[in-house]
Design a protein around this motif. Structure first.
Motif, PDB file in Angstrom:
ATOM      1  N   TYR A 120      20.147  45.431  20.690  1.00 50.14           N
ATOM      2  CA  TYR A 120      20.602  45.018  22.021  1.00 50.14           C
ATOM      3  C   TYR A 120      19.402  45.013  22.957  1.00 50.14           C
ATOM      4  CZ  TYR A 120      25.143  45.796  19.998  1.00 50.14           C
ATOM      5  OH  TYR A 120      26.236  45.722  19.183  1.00 50.14           O
ATOM      6  N   LEU A 121      19.210  43.895  23.615  1.00 46.50           N
ATOM      7  CA  LEU A 121      18.015  43.742  24.436  1.00 46.50           C
ATOM      8  C   LEU A 121      18.345  43.881  25.912  1.00 46.50           C
ATOM      9  CD1 LEU A 121      16.617  40.591  22.613  1.00 46.50           C
ATOM     10  CD2 LEU A 121      15.979  42.988  22.252  1.00 46.50           C
ATOM     11  N   GLY A 122      17.435  44.497  26.645  1.00 49.84           N
ATOM     12  CA  GLY A 122      17.698  44.681  28.069  1.00 49.84           C
ATOM     13  C   GLY A 122      16.531  44.260  28.933  1.00 49.84           C
ATOM     14  N   GLU A 135      21.841  44.561  29.877  1.00 46.50           N
ATOM     15  CA  GLU A 135      21.827  43.834  28.614  1.00 46.50           C
ATOM     16  C   GLU A 135      21.726  42.317  28.825  1.00 46.50           C
ATOM     17  OE1 GLU A 135      24.636  43.744  24.752  1.00 46.50           O
ATOM     18  OE2 GLU A 135      24.964  45.401  26.146  1.00 46.50           O
ATOM     19  N   VAL A 136      20.869  41.664  28.012  1.00 47.95           N
ATOM     20  CA  VAL A 136      20.768  40.198  28.090  1.00 47.95           C
ATOM     21  C   VAL A 136      20.954  39.532  26.742  1.00 47.95           C
ATOM     22  CG1 VAL A 136      19.326  39.689  30.082  1.00 47.95           C
ATOM     23  CG2 VAL A 136      18.242  40.394  27.975  1.00 47.95           C
ATOM     24  N   SER A 149      23.789  42.098  32.557  1.00 43.50           N
ATOM     25  CA  SER A 149      22.843  41.395  33.433  1.00 43.50           C
ATOM     26  C   SER A 149      23.466  40.129  34.019  1.00 43.50           C
ATOM     27  CB  SER A 149      21.606  40.983  32.634  1.00 43.50           C
ATOM     28  OG  SER A 149      21.961  40.024  31.652  1.00 43.50           O
ATOM     29  N   GLY A 150      24.562  39.673  33.412  1.00 47.65           N
ATOM     30  CA  GLY A 150      25.162  38.410  33.845  1.00 47.65           C
ATOM     31  C   GLY A 150      24.555  37.211  33.125  1.00 47.65           C
ATOM     32  N   TYR A 151      23.572  37.457  32.248  1.00 43.34           N
ATOM     33  CA  TYR A 151      22.929  36.370  31.508  1.00 43.34           C
ATOM     34  C   TYR A 151      22.893  36.701  30.026  1.00 43.34           C
ATOM     35  CZ  TYR A 151      21.355  34.953  36.101  1.00 43.34           C
ATOM     36  OH  TYR A 151      21.321  34.574  37.406  1.00 43.34           O
ATOM     37  N   LYS A 191      13.127  37.893  36.744  1.00 40.58           N
ATOM     38  CA  LYS A 191      12.440  36.908  35.896  1.00 40.58           C
ATOM     39  C   LYS A 191      13.458  36.142  35.045  1.00 40.58           C
ATOM     40  CE  LYS A 191       8.787  36.216  32.574  1.00 40.58           C
ATOM     41  NZ  LYS A 191       7.611  36.734  31.906  1.00 40.58           N
ATOM     42  N   VAL A 192      14.451  36.869  34.520  1.00 40.93           N
ATOM     43  CA  VAL A 192      15.488  36.197  33.726  1.00 40.93           C
ATOM     44  C   VAL A 192      16.199  35.162  34.602  1.00 40.93           C
ATOM     45  CG1 VAL A 192      17.643  36.524  32.434  1.00 40.93           C
ATOM     46  CG2 VAL A 192      15.812  38.214  32.241  1.00 40.93           C
TER      47      VAL A 192
END
Ligand code: ATP
Length: 557
Positions: A456-458, A469-470, A524-526, A548-549
């Protein structure tokens, strides 16, 4: 000051999401601190060490379970069970101490000073070169002793600090503003920020605040105390680059190497990475290159260290060079396999701090002190121009030579530590990747069941100092990398729930992806579509920001 007062304030901080309230709570705490101010400010940053020291207690969650067991007499199983139920090791420590307190007649009072002294002492033991087992035992006993004299709530925050997971949602900005409020009625925030930029040490800045604004203004950059590196914004076009940095501008090649801040003090050389790790020992060739080719006994140069193939002299990518950062043995062998060239691009100290002088002057001074030597020390390829066409030519030439693109830099600007200000921008043609923290993972099934598979990436939400989380990543990794990741993540586990684990966000990976979508399923919403692993970013300690995302998401449409 009693440590219980801090624990209460931390609880209040945890209870609010509002930045202003957080600032007020901290400011009140700082005002009451007296002699304990420096210690208190450090604890609020979540670690007992100033940022520039780049120190860590090196205690994993599993070890902390053992420590809590030693401190409270409860079994490791019971602690692990409570940890799972509560979802947090701090709360588990609190619950265990609570049970113990019921059986105890007297509690000892612990002070902030005692907490910080003990934590710092334990870290010193770690560095003193004692054999691993003795060292670990002693460390555990010392920490257990501290927890055993704590009250339940104190234990909650002690436990979190010990595993470097305080999570109060306060960033540097909040601490800075709280100091301004506590000592200057909310004024002088900018000067406090500057003092922090120069020293990278909130304990020292806080002490100065207590003495008055003149003292804050007098704080300076010092040799052998690394500061955060100035970072670059990304631009899409040359025109946009000029808009950011002004005309004329400096144009450099952008190399795919390792950022290094090199300090020379009375002729002695120390090499720091961008994470402020001291890697002097790993790079004896860099030390030699600086000793031989930098004509100054006292300076700080900002450089890119670039690896090359010893056979044909061609550049090698950072990924391969990064092997040298971690390696503590067979250094000479690795040095021969992956030789490097030092490419200086900025000078921030020359017999005195010069980071507030314009870049054009710093560059001229740098030229004066660097004597170039093929393959050893070479200034970055650099030009100064106002013409887009000339920049375009440089960009092409840089890419043709196998480099990443170009940097455009303001000739007027000062050196701003730690900030992605528009004083320098990067222009790269390739699709932007994201450097993300692994914040969780899932144990695989079947053949790979003792590996952590899905990751899981953040990204980092700067405003609330938390990771969001993204995306999930399960591809692009070799079996070897899965094993490597499992080894890296195991000590960082903070919570386990069935096959899912949560980990401290300390492993940063560079991820490629198809596109970014909006998604209600991720905090994160993304969501990244089809994220793939490109490489580990050992050189980074913080993930890219939520901002940045967002920007990348907006740029694609
Ligand atoms: P990237 O992944 O693009 O390297 P990053 O997030 O690691 O980005 P940025 O600050 O955004 O870092 O990009 C600047 C980095 O480029 C610097 O940290 C430095 O390591 C590297 N670099 C290479 N050549 C130069 C140069 N001539 N001037 C400044 N930085 C350079």
């Amino acid at each position: 000051m009693r440590y219980s007062r801090v624990a209460e304030a931390f609880e209040d901080l945890e209870a609010t999401q509002k930045n202003l309230e957080k600032t007020d709570i901290l400011a009140e705490l700082f005002r009451d601190a007296d002699d304990e101010l420096a210690n208190l400010v450090l604890l609020s940053t979540g670690t007992p060490f100033p940022a520039w020291k780049n120190m860590d207690l090196g205690v994993s969650s599993k070890t902390l379970v053992k420590i809590i067991s030693k401190a409270t007499g409860r079994s490791e199983d019971e602690i692990t069970e409570t940890w799972k139920n509560e979802g947090d090791l701090g709360l588990a420590a609190e619950a265990m101490v609570e049970k113990k307190t019921q059986q105890r007649l007297m509690t000892q009072e612990i002070t902030v000073e005692k907490v910080v002294d003990r934590l710092q002492k334990v870290a010193d033991t770690q560095a003193s070169g004692l054999s691993q087992s003795v060292d670990q035992d002693k460390k555990q006993r010392e920490l257990a002793d501290l927890i055993s004299s704590a009250e339940p709530k104190e234990a909650r925050y002690l436990a979190r600090i010990i595993i470097n997971n305080l999570r109060l949602g306060i960033g540097e900005g909040t601490i800075r503003d709280a100091l301004a409020e506590a000592f200057f009625d909310g004024e002088h925030s900018e000067e406090i920020q500057k003092a922090y930029d120069f020293t990278n040490d909130f304990a020292e800045v806080a002490e100065a605040c207590r003495e008055g604004i003149e003292k804050v203004r007098s704080l300076e950059l010092e040799l052998e105390r690394p500061i955060k590196s100035m970072l670059a914004k990304k631009v899409e076009t040359i025109e946009e680059g000029f808009e950011e940095v002004g005309k004329p501008a400096a144009i450099d090649y952008k190399y795919d190497g390792m950022r290094a801040q090199i300090h020379v003090k009375d002729g002695g050389v120390t090499v720091f990475t961008r994470r402020l790790e001291d890697v002097t020992e790993q790079f004896p060739d860099v030390v030699e290159a600086v000793e031989e080719n930098i004509e100054s006994e006292n300076c700080i140069i900002d450089t890119e260290i670039v690896g090359y193939d010893p056979e044909d002299g061609s550049m090698i990518p950072f990924q391969k060079l990064s092997k040298r950062i971690k390696r503590k043995y067979e250094i000479q062998k690795l040095k021969a396999q992956i030789p490097v060239t030092v490419r200086p691009f900025d000078l921030i100290y020359l017999d005195e701090p010069i980071l507030e002088r314009p870049y054009s002057e710093r560059w001229r001074e740098l030229q004066e002190i660097v004597s170039e030597e093929e393959k050893v020390m070479k200034l970055v390829d650099h030009a100064e121009t106002s013409e887009e066409e000339k920049v375009g030519e440089m960009q092409q030439a840089s890419l043709s030579a196998g480099h990443e693109g170009i940097m455009m830099k303001s000739l007027e600007a000062e050196y701003k530590p730690g900030n992605r200000v528009g004083y320098m921008v990067k222009l790269k043609p390739v699709m932007e990747t994201l450097d993300l923290a692994i914040i969780g993972a899932k144990w695989s099934e079947g053949r790979r069941s003792d590996w952590l598979g899905r990751l899981y990436l953040g990204c980092y939400d700067e405003e609330n100092d938390e990771y969001l989380e993204v995306g999930k990543m399960a591809t692009g990794l070799t079996d070897e990398q899965f094993q490597e990741i499992t080894e890296k993540l195991k000590p960082l586990i903070t919570k386990e729930d069935g096959r899912k684990v949560e980990v401290r966000p300390e492993v940063i990976v560079e991820a490629e992806y198809e596109e970014i979508q909006e998604s209600p399923n991720y905090s994160s919403g993304y969501a990244l579509r089809f994220p793939r692993m490109k490489q580990f970013r050992e050189d980074k300690e913080q993930a890219d920001s939520l901002q940045k995302v967002k920007n990348l998401y907006e740029d694609q449409s």
